[in-house]
Design a protein around this motif. Sequence first.
Motif, mmCIF file in Angstrom:
data_model
loop_
_atom_site.group_PDB
_atom_site.id
_atom_site.type_symbol
_atom_site.label_atom_id
_atom_site.label_comp_id
_atom_site.label_asym_id
_atom_site.label_seq_id
_atom_site.Cartn_x
_atom_site.Cartn_y
_atom_site.Cartn_z
ATOM 1 N N UNK A 64 0.892 -1.170 -0.298
ATOM 2 C CA UNK A 64 -0.066 -0.021 0.190
ATOM 3 C C UNK A 64 0.822 1.647 -0.060
ATOM 4 N N UNK A 65 2.317 1.188 -0.271
ATOM 5 C CA UNK A 65 2.883 2.199 -0.186
ATOM 6 C C UNK A 65 3.554 2.820 0.830
ATOM 7 N N UNK A 66 2.538 2.057 2.444
ATOM 8 C CA UNK A 66 3.631 2.500 3.588
ATOM 9 C C UNK A 66 4.940 2.352 3.526
ATOM 10 N N UNK A 67 5.132 2.790 5.518
ATOM 11 C CA UNK A 67 6.488 2.306 5.363
ATOM 12 C C UNK A 67 6.692 1.074 6.585
ATOM 13 N N UNK A 68 7.336 0.010 5.717
ATOM 14 C CA UNK A 68 7.272 -1.289 7.043
ATOM 15 C C UNK A 68 8.459 -2.103 6.785
ATOM 16 N N UNK A 69 9.646 -0.817 6.979
ATOM 17 C CA UNK A 69 10.948 -1.654 7.216
ATOM 18 C C UNK A 69 12.183 -1.016 6.951
ATOM 19 N N UNK A 70 14.040 -0.522 7.603
ATOM 20 C CA UNK A 70 14.552 -0.414 7.602
ATOM 21 C C UNK A 70 15.905 -1.559 6.821
ATOM 22 N N UNK A 71 16.472 -1.237 5.867
ATOM 23 C CA UNK A 71 18.076 -2.576 5.915
ATOM 24 C C UNK A 71 18.819 -2.024 5.696
ATOM 25 N N UNK A 72 20.143 -2.452 5.502
ATOM 26 C CA UNK A 72 21.423 -2.063 5.310
ATOM 27 C C UNK A 72 21.512 -1.681 6.470
ATOM 28 N N UNK A 73 21.801 -2.725 7.270
ATOM 29 C CA UNK A 73 22.633 -2.523 9.091
ATOM 30 C C UNK A 73 24.133 -1.890 9.202
ATOM 31 N N UNK A 74 24.404 -2.458 7.765
ATOM 32 C CA UNK A 74 26.490 -2.065 7.869
ATOM 33 C C UNK A 74 26.250 -0.247 7.849
ATOM 34 N N UNK A 75 24.963 0.218 8.137
ATOM 35 C CA UNK A 75 25.081 2.137 8.551
ATOM 36 C C UNK A 75 24.811 2.631 9.618
ATOM 37 N N UNK A 76 24.179 1.301 10.045
ATOM 38 C CA UNK A 76 23.723 1.137 11.489
ATOM 39 C C UNK A 76 25.366 1.634 12.556
ATOM 40 N N UNK A 77 25.534 2.597 12.927
ATOM 41 C CA UNK A 77 26.749 2.840 14.516
ATOM 42 C C UNK A 77 26.360 4.376 15.230
ATOM 43 N N UNK A 78 27.473 3.391 16.119
ATOM 44 C CA UNK A 78 27.612 4.667 16.747
ATOM 45 C C UNK A 78 28.620 5.812 16.679
ATOM 46 N N UNK A 79 26.748 7.550 15.932
ATOM 47 C CA UNK A 79 26.507 8.595 15.858
ATOM 48 C C UNK A 79 26.247 9.694 16.492
ATOM 49 N N UNK A 80 27.064 10.797 16.378
ATOM 50 C CA UNK A 80 26.155 12.279 16.347
ATOM 51 C C UNK A 80 24.588 11.926 15.475
ATOM 52 N N UNK A 81 24.042 12.076 16.552
ATOM 53 C CA UNK A 81 22.659 12.036 16.057
ATOM 54 C C UNK A 81 22.153 13.004 15.282
ATOM 55 N N UNK A 82 22.882 13.972 15.418
ATOM 56 C CA UNK A 82 23.113 15.172 14.671
ATOM 57 C C UNK A 82 23.832 14.935 12.972
ATOM 58 N N UNK A 83 24.465 14.353 12.877
ATOM 59 C CA UNK A 83 25.038 13.571 12.231
ATOM 60 C C UNK A 83 24.078 12.470 11.686
ATOM 61 N N UNK A 84 23.499 12.135 12.205
ATOM 62 C CA UNK A 84 22.696 10.325 11.385
ATOM 63 C C UNK A 84 21.483 11.538 10.853
ATOM 64 N N UNK A 85 21.366 12.339 11.303
ATOM 65 C CA UNK A 85 19.890 13.349 10.700
ATOM 66 C C UNK A 85 20.333 14.115 9.973
ATOM 67 N N UNK A 86 21.602 14.639 9.298
ATOM 68 C CA UNK A 86 22.293 15.113 8.532
ATOM 69 C C UNK A 86 22.209 14.282 6.884
ATOM 70 N N UNK A 87 22.799 13.013 7.661
ATOM 71 C CA UNK A 87 22.696 12.083 6.523
ATOM 72 C C UNK A 87 21.543 11.664 5.631
#
Length: 268
Positions: free
Chosen positions: A189-212
């Motif tokens: 139905x075009x609704x959000x159902x998940x995130x993939x690519x866990x390589x990109x999950x790491x310890x980071x600054x919240x503002x950096x991740x939001x900026x990406x």
Amino acid sequence: MSDVLYHFSAIRSVIPYAFDITQPKIPGSLRSVFVAHSADGDFICKFNHRNLAVKNAIVANAMSQCGIKVPNISVHNYKDKWFEVYPIIPGKTLYENIGAGMPRDQVESVYADIVRAFAKMDIISPNILADVKCKHSYQVAKINITDANNAIFAFVFSGAVRYMNQTSPENRGIYHCGITPKNIILDENGKFSGLVDMDEVAIADKNYAFGMMAAKYQQLGHNPENLMNQYETQTGRKLDRQKIKIISDMTNMGKAILWRANHLIRGR
């Protein structure tokens, strides 16, 4: 043993009754990724660096516990090579949906759900990765850029990532730093159902991740200020808007440089 036979043998050591093993039509990273079809369902099999694979399984579990739909990853070893296996999250990527003509307002609605998922990451403690070697965003960037380009580019850009992630303890956490249309899964139905690519999950600054995340949103022609407004309204927590804008602009410029460099290298 050829690479193809090796990959197939490794996959069948975990999914012995896989009747069809193919590579995805839309490639992600340069590492070997396969889709295995079996009577028990369809699975992604991703050959990866050991430290990344271990980290990915841990952060995926943490995100799932927070109510964020992500792959349920198991990590396996076959003849000293490491790979992840997880059931496919049904649906298509936002990238595919946009390519099929998804309306602008629907894209914005998907990102509103993404912001809600991002806010849930705030509660994940970096301590869950205390015993993991590859856990910071700049370490992940160094590996990924080395694989995609070369060690010189990796040294330069991972250094920039490390600099951009200098932050106060209250803004440091575990975040998905690669929320792009190719990593966002939508249901039928075009609704959000998940995130993939866990390589990109790491310890980071919240503002950096939001900026990406904002960088890609901006590339799609949308105003990233809307994402920031949504986050702050939902959580009551402030973002560093100036830093997010700088990171978003630098990210778009840096990716353009890497893209051009990669094509020049491959064109030789």
